[in-house]
Structures are given as C-alpha cells and as structure tokens.
Design an enzyme around this catalytic site. Structure first.
Site, PDB file in Angstrom:
ATOM      1  CG  HIS A  68     -40.500 -59.153  29.206  1.00  0.00           C
ATOM      2  ND1 HIS A  68     -40.912 -59.595  30.429  1.00  0.00           N
ATOM      3  CD2 HIS A  68     -39.219 -58.735  29.388  1.00  0.00           C
ATOM      4  CE1 HIS A  68     -39.932 -59.475  31.312  1.00  0.00           C
ATOM      5  NE2 HIS A  68     -38.895 -58.934  30.707  1.00  0.00           N
ATOM      6  N   GLY A  98     -22.807 -63.969  30.816  1.00  0.00           N
ATOM      7  CA  GLY A  98     -23.592 -63.083  31.685  1.00  0.00           C
ATOM      8  C   GLY A  98     -24.169 -63.805  32.898  1.00  0.00           C
ATOM      9  CG  ASP A 145     -43.152 -61.023  32.399  1.00  0.00           C
ATOM     10  OD1 ASP A 145     -42.596 -60.180  33.102  1.00  0.00           O
ATOM     11  OD2 ASP A 145     -42.803 -61.269  31.229  1.00  0.00           O
ATOM     12  NE  ARG A 174     -40.228 -60.864  37.614  1.00  0.00           N
ATOM     13  CZ  ARG A 174     -39.491 -60.134  36.771  1.00  0.00           C
ATOM     14  NH1 ARG A 174     -40.065 -59.499  35.767  1.00  0.00           N
ATOM     15  NH2 ARG A 174     -38.193 -60.037  36.947  1.00  0.00           N
ATOM     16  CG  ASN A 208     -30.365 -54.818  22.387  1.00  0.00           C
ATOM     17  OD1 ASN A 208     -29.204 -55.215  22.422  1.00  0.00           O
ATOM     18  ND2 ASN A 208     -30.946 -54.253  23.425  1.00  0.00           N
TER      19      ASN A 208
END
Ligand code: LMR
Length: 437
Positions: A277, A104, A249, A252, A195
């Site tokens: 999150h 990915g 986070d 950020r 998931n």
C-alpha cells in the site's frame, strides 16, 4: 429487583457514565478497572468498581431467566430490555471488536458503522474495545459518549483504554488504525521504526490475550510492514489471520476504470491490487473485468492503463492529503467495512477481492515471508484462499518486482522488530510511503 453492590470501593476515577457503557480509564490500574459481572434474574448485580454508591441508580429492569442471556456483559445488563430480547430470540453471540486509533478520523466514521449493525448484521451484538493514547484519552471519552448517545441496540459494551492488553482481551477482530503519520523532518526509516514498535507491542498483546482466531486488519501505515511486524510478534495466532488494508486501493482502481469506460462501478470486477500500500502498488488491469470482459477489450487505450490509470491509483492517497490537509478518512472506513464483509460473506462466484496477506506458500512466485496484497476469495467464514486462475504478462511481472523489492527493503529495515537480527535500512529512493508526494 436487582441491587448493585460495590466490591471495591477504593478503585477511583473510573467513570460510570450512564446506562450503556463501561469505561476503562488510563488512570485506573488494570487490577482496579471497572468490570461488571453478568446479572442474573434472581441474583444481585455485582459491580467491581468504586463509583460512589449514590452515583448508581438501582436498575429498573426486572431480570428473568439467567440461562436466557448467557452473553450478558457490562452495564448493559442493568438496563437492557430482556423481555424484548427474548421475544426476538434471534441475537447471535456477542463479538469483541478492538479498534486502535479509536479517537481518530477514520474511527470516527467506522465505529458508528460497526455499532449500527451495517457491518456484522442486524442480529449481531458487539462490544467495542477502543484503544487510544495518553494524548487522545479525553477525545476517546468523547467518542464513547457519542456512541452512548446514539442508542445503538446492538452495542452492548464499550471500553476505552490506553493499554493494548486490556483492549485486545478476547478480541475476535482487531482493527489496527492508530499509527504516527509521517511529518516534516521525519525520515522514512525513523517512521518505520516508530510505527513498527507500536505494532510489535500490539502483536505481543494480541498474542497474549486475544482470541486464538482473531482476525487482524492493519490500517496504520506503512500497513504491509506493520502487519508483518505484528504477526511476527504474535506467533500463537495464525499468520494467515493478519491483513494489511489495500481495499481502499481496490475501490479507487474500480472507480477510475468505471470512469474511463463510462460505466457505473458495479460493473468492474476481479480487481487485484498487488503488493504494497504505497506508490509501488500495482492495480492489475490485466485480470480485471468490466461487465464480464477483460478491461483491455473495453478500454483500448492501453497507454492510459499503463501510465495514467496506474499512477492515479498509486498516488490517490497523496493527492487526497493535499486536498484535505489530512489523510482520507471516510473512504478508508468504508473500505475497512468492505474488507470485513469480504471475509464474512461468501465471495460472489467468479469474483475476488484484494487484501494484503502473508505470502507463505503463494502460487505466484512472490517472495515468501512478507505481507503482500493479492487476490483472495472467501467462503464467508472469516478465512480466505488465494485465487489461482490469474494471468501475468511482462508488464505486470516487472511492476510486481518493484513493489516486492520495496517490501523486502522495508522488511530489512525492521529486522530488529521481527526477531530477524540487526536492521539494515536501504529503502529504494524512487518509491514512496502512502501519503508521500
Ligand atoms: C491513503 O491511501 O489514503 C492513506 O493510506 C494515505 C496515508 O498515508 O495516510
């Protein structure tokens, strides 16, 4: 001169690409995978795999003292310049790093950082064990070929596989990035389940074959609950070793505070992200500092802190998805590097970092038995301790309660995957998973 012998000429389809990498292909049953025994100077190299003999060149390197290179693994043993290595005498013992979702976008940034030495240091050889899916196996071979072409001296082994039991074998770090993103028409509960099953299986695989002290960083969303599922399925690995990535986070939040205060972001410290999150996460401006001062003394606009700042951080991932048409990848990989470094280097005095960890025994009154982002410090030994000297006010407590409630609801929704009975899925309607807008 070392000579290559073929132990099992019937094992087919596993490709020996060239000089540096050994590939485990999905098409090869586990018992037939290519494995390369360490070479000894006076012994012959033994390759237990069926690459046609004429595909493998007799290695040019002359091998000297077998004791001088006890951690020699893989096809690297056939080619690495032992003499040069002996001269430096500074290599550390090889570490095994497993990465899921390896084909990915996040991994495409991360793997090259890992292989370059920028994460674990210039003297730390590594093996990369890459986990993909049936759909991504071709792409994974592409990743491995690019790693090969990069000639990283610290990269000693690469395997690719779709079997977590192979990839996690002896893993000392497991960076679990792969997860299904929420797409149109997929319910939140369904996504938690899809998931969750991936992370339940990966937890079981880690439990069976990883190093007993493996450090696990879960990135695939919803990462807190995925980390909880993973640790519940790995009872022989300390729950403390599992992390959900909230470092992005934190980064950020630091950036937004720096922008508002008109300072560079290195001036922002003690930044905690509390909780999930998701859009309920709590960037803590009460305890954070700018240039050593409480944020509220530097940024007087408290309404901005409570409303704009908080929401901006909470929704940054979703906004990025709108801009890019996909999730953040480069900054996520940078934050994974930051998260690892925070565990393997001592935390600067007086500062801390955020990571989602198991709440058992936490001093903040947060519900036990969930994975919740909290402020931590490390001595640099891979372990951490929770920071005790933080303060709370009503605003912060109220926000913590909301993110905690969301995590408790997610936990009930995956009870069938954590061994806690029948799932009851009543997710709060006014909260969102990462990436939802
Ligand atoms: C992010 O915070 O950028 C991502 O976790 C968003 C997502 O859902 O992939």
């Amino acid at each position: 001169m070392a000579v290559t012998q073929f132990k099992n000429p019937t094992c087919s389809k596993t490709q020996l690409y060239s000089s540096q990498l050994s590939f485990l292909s999905k098409t090869v049953p586990r018992r037939h995978h290519c494995t390369f025994a360490p070479l000894h100077r006076t012994q012959h190299a033994r390759i237990s795999c069926s690459v046609a003999p004429n595909q493998v060149q007799v290695p040019a390197a002359q091998f000297q003292d077998p004791k001088s290179k006890p951690d020699c693994y893989g096809v690297f043993c056939l080619t690495y310049d032992l003499k040069a290595e002996e001269e430096t005498k500074s290599w550390k013992k090889l570490i095994n790093i497993a990465v899921s979702g390896a084909a990915g976008m996040i991994s495409n940034h991360l793997l090259f950082k890992l292989a370059s030495g920028e994460v674990f240091g210039p003297n730390q050889p590594i093996a990369l064990k890459l986990l993909g899916s049936e759909r991504s196996i071709q792409a994974l071979e592409g990743v491995a070929m690019e790693l090969e072409d990069s000639l990283f001296p610290l990269l000693r082994e690469v395997i690719i596989s779709i079997d977590p039991y192979e990839v996690f074998q002896d893993a000392e770090w497991a960076l679990l990035i792969g997860a299904k993103p929420r797409g149109p028409g997929i319910e939140r509960a369904a996504l938690l389940d899809i998931n969750g099953q991936i992370f339940a299986e990966q937890g079981q695989a880690l439990n069976a074959v990883a190093s007993r002290n493996v450090k696990v960083i879960v990135v695939g969303n919803p990462c807190n609950t995925n980390a909880l599922i993973c640790l519940k399925n790995a009872p022989n690995i300390p729950a403390k070793n599992f992390h959900a990535l909230t470092r992005l986070d934190e980064n950020r939040a630091k950036c937004q505070l720096a922008l508002k205060a008109g300072v560079f972001y290195d001036k922002v410290s003690n930044m905690t992200i509390w909780g999930n999150h998701s859009t309920t996460q709590v960037p803590d401006f009460l305890n954070a500092r700018i240039d050593g001062l409480p944020v509220k003394e530097v940024i007087k606009d408290h309404k901005w802190l409570e409303e704009e700042f908080t929401e901006k951080v909470q929704k940054r991932g979703g906004v990025l998805i709108q801009k890019w048409g996909r999730s953040s990848a480069a900054s996520t990989s940078v934050s994974i590097v930051d998260a690892i470094r925070s565990l393997i280097t001592p935390t600067p005095k007086g500062d801390w970092f955020s990571t989602g960890v198991y709440t058992s025994g936490n001093p903040y009154g947060i519900a036990e038995d969930i994975v919740f982002s909290m402020p931590c410090r490390s001595k640099g030994d891979g372990d951490y301790e929770l920071v005790k000297d933080v303060i709370f006010d009503d605003y912060l407590r109220q926000k913590l309660a909301k993110t905690e409630a969301e995590l408790l609801a997610e936990k009930k929704c995956v009870a069938h995957l954590t061994g806690e009975g029948i799932a009851v899925c009543e997710l709060p309607g006014d909260t969102m998973l990462p990436g939802e807008m």
